[in-house]
Design a protein around this motif. Structure first.
Motif, PDB file in Angstrom:
ATOM      1  N   LYS A  22       0.875  -1.084   0.134  1.00 12.50           N
ATOM      2  CA  LYS A  22      -0.150  -0.111   0.204  1.00 12.50           C
ATOM      3  C   LYS A  22       0.847   1.275   0.156  1.00 12.50           C
ATOM      4  N   LEU A  23       0.696   2.028  -0.895  1.00 13.93           N
ATOM      5  CA  LEU A  23       1.488   3.393  -1.027  1.00 13.93           C
ATOM      6  C   LEU A  23       0.716   4.578  -0.541  1.00 13.93           C
ATOM      7  N   MET A  24       1.532   5.642   0.105  1.00 16.01           N
ATOM      8  CA  MET A  24       1.002   6.475   0.494  1.00 16.01           C
ATOM      9  C   MET A  24       2.164   7.860   0.563  1.00 16.01           C
ATOM     10  N   ASN A  41       2.932  24.837   5.129  1.00 11.30           N
ATOM     11  CA  ASN A  41       3.297  25.535   6.184  1.00 11.30           C
ATOM     12  C   ASN A  41       3.070  25.155   7.674  1.00 11.30           C
ATOM     13  N   VAL A  42       3.678  23.992   7.928  1.00  8.28           N
ATOM     14  CA  VAL A  42       3.682  23.505   9.397  1.00  8.28           C
ATOM     15  C   VAL A  42       2.243  23.437   9.777  1.00  8.28           C
ATOM     16  N   GLY A  43       1.263  22.864   8.967  1.00  8.21           N
ATOM     17  CA  GLY A  43       0.011  22.793   9.513  1.00  8.21           C
ATOM     18  C   GLY A  43      -0.922  23.870   9.005  1.00  8.21           C
ATOM     19  N   GLU A  44      -0.717  25.048   8.471  1.00 13.65           N
ATOM     20  CA  GLU A  44      -1.607  25.961   7.937  1.00 13.65           C
ATOM     21  C   GLU A  44      -2.713  25.465   7.221  1.00 13.65           C
ATOM     22  N   ARG A  45      -2.438  24.680   6.457  1.00 14.62           N
ATOM     23  CA  ARG A  45      -3.503  23.972   5.654  1.00 14.62           C
ATOM     24  C   ARG A  45      -2.887  22.414   5.018  1.00 14.62           C
ATOM     25  N   THR A  46      -3.814  21.738   4.996  1.00 13.43           N
ATOM     26  CA  THR A  46      -3.714  20.318   4.478  1.00 13.43           C
ATOM     27  C   THR A  46      -4.629  19.684   3.341  1.00 13.43           C
ATOM     28  N   VAL A  47      -4.296  18.751   2.510  1.00 14.99           N
ATOM     29  CA  VAL A  47      -5.168  18.400   1.472  1.00 14.99           C
ATOM     30  C   VAL A  47      -4.683  16.891   1.611  1.00 14.99           C
ATOM     31  N   THR A  48      -5.891  16.127   1.496  1.00 16.66           N
ATOM     32  CA  THR A  48      -5.881  14.734   1.394  1.00 16.66           C
ATOM     33  C   THR A  48      -6.423  14.180   0.236  1.00 16.66           C
ATOM     34  N   ASN A  49      -5.972  13.097  -0.394  1.00 15.83           N
ATOM     35  CA  ASN A  49      -6.234  12.481  -1.601  1.00 15.83           C
ATOM     36  C   ASN A  49      -6.495  10.967  -1.464  1.00 15.83           C
ATOM     37  N   ARG A  50      -7.416  10.273  -1.528  1.00 17.67           N
ATOM     38  CA  ARG A  50      -7.572   8.806  -1.709  1.00 17.67           C
ATOM     39  C   ARG A  50      -6.957   8.166  -0.371  1.00 17.67           C
ATOM     40  N   ILE A  51      -7.199   8.744   0.579  1.00 15.23           N
ATOM     41  CA  ILE A  51      -6.727   8.139   1.708  1.00 15.23           C
ATOM     42  C   ILE A  51      -7.740   7.362   2.573  1.00 15.23           C
ATOM     43  N   GLN A  52      -7.425   6.167   2.424  1.00 18.05           N
ATOM     44  CA  GLN A  52      -8.408   5.018   3.025  1.00 18.05           C
ATOM     45  C   GLN A  52      -7.492   4.143   4.066  1.00 18.05           C
ATOM     46  N   GLY A  53      -8.401   3.304   4.905  1.00 19.81           N
ATOM     47  CA  GLY A  53      -7.822   2.595   5.710  1.00 19.81           C
ATOM     48  C   GLY A  53      -7.147   2.978   6.966  1.00 19.81           C
ATOM     49  N   LEU A  73      -4.582   2.522   9.083  1.00 22.24           N
ATOM     50  CA  LEU A  73      -3.309   3.198   9.195  1.00 22.24           C
ATOM     51  C   LEU A  73      -2.654   4.231   8.608  1.00 22.24           C
ATOM     52  N   PRO A  74      -3.337   4.789   7.242  1.00 21.07           N
ATOM     53  CA  PRO A  74      -3.068   5.658   6.530  1.00 21.07           C
ATOM     54  C   PRO A  74      -3.787   7.029   7.527  1.00 21.07           C
ATOM     55  N   THR A  75      -5.027   6.783   7.758  1.00 18.07           N
ATOM     56  CA  THR A  75      -5.914   7.660   8.488  1.00 18.07           C
ATOM     57  C   THR A  75      -5.229   8.112   9.750  1.00 18.07           C
ATOM     58  N   ARG A  76      -4.638   7.226  10.556  1.00 19.26           N
ATOM     59  CA  ARG A  76      -3.781   7.495  11.766  1.00 19.26           C
ATOM     60  C   ARG A  76      -2.580   8.261  11.510  1.00 19.26           C
TER      61      ARG A  76
END
Length: 220
Positions: free
Chosen positions: A114-116, A180-192, A194-197
């Motif tokens: 599984k790749l992330m 920028n150290v948590g100023e903004r985040t983007v997620t794409n195809r995060i499933q499961g 372990l990746p969610t943690r």
């Protein structure tokens, strides 16, 4: 599972890789970090002038790709011997490099890894300058180099990477972007689970100094 770091130098990728590895080990997952820079230093020695990192230096590109392949081989060997998560710590800053990594790992047990991808993006000058100074004074790349010269050389290296940098736009990939150290985040195809943690941990990770306050109570 393989976590592939992405980002320009001096953005905190190695720091984040170590933090994520420590967190996953605490959760009970056998985790190891494979730093491509360490493979370069082991094979070629510590210091390499900034021209080595130019995207139009065919010899440098060939060597860096070969070192990435060695790191991936060790990552797969680690997973085959019972490891749970391998973290590839490198810039991986172009689409061809990421395509190479995806294709290379697909060959392992018919693509059962599984790749992330985790991309660290920062344009805050204060953080970048501080990280560059840390590199110049503490990086294994510059152990026998004058810090002032090391800082100048590293800034030139950074310019080479900036010219060829391609942020992740491959929608077919599973990725998390940290701005920028948590100023903004983007997620794409995060499933499961372990990746969610990992995403939750990164969203709450602090990589800059901050004050902590303690309230003390007197016991009568």
């Amino acid at each position: 599972m393989a976590v592939i770091m992405v980002g320009l130098p001096a953005r905190g990728k190695s720091f984040i890789s170590a933090k994520v590895a420590r967190y996953l080990k605490w959760l009970g997952y056998e985790t190891n970090v494979f730093n491509v820079g360490a493979y370069r230093r082991k094979r070629l020695g510590s210091y390499h002038q900034h021209d080595f990192f130019r995207s139009d230096n065919p010899e440098g590109v060939k060597i860096r790709l070969e070192l990435c392949r060695h790191a991936l081989d060790d990552l797969l060997s680690f997973l085959s011997s019972g490891g749970h998560v391998g973290i590839l710590d490198a810039t991986n800053h172009t689409r061809p490099r990421r395509r190479f990594i995806v294709d290379y790992l697909k060959g392992y047990k018919e693509g059962h890894v599984k790749l992330m991808f985790v991309e660290v993006i920062c344009d805050m000058a204060s953080i970048i300058d501080r990280n560059i100074q840390l590199k110049a004074h503490n990086s294994a790349d510059y152990t026998e180099v004058d810090p002032k010269f090391a800082e100048e050389d590293f800034r030139e290296r950074l310019k080479h990477y900036e010219k060829s940098y391609e942020t992740i736009t491959e929608k077919q990939l599973s990725f998390f972007k940290l701005f920028n150290v948590g100023e903004r985040t983007v997620t794409n195809r995060i499933q499961g689970i372990l990746p969610t943690r990992i995403v939750y941990y990164l969203m709450n990770l602090h990589i800059v100094p901050r004050p902590l306050y303690f309230r003390l109570y007197a016991l009568n």
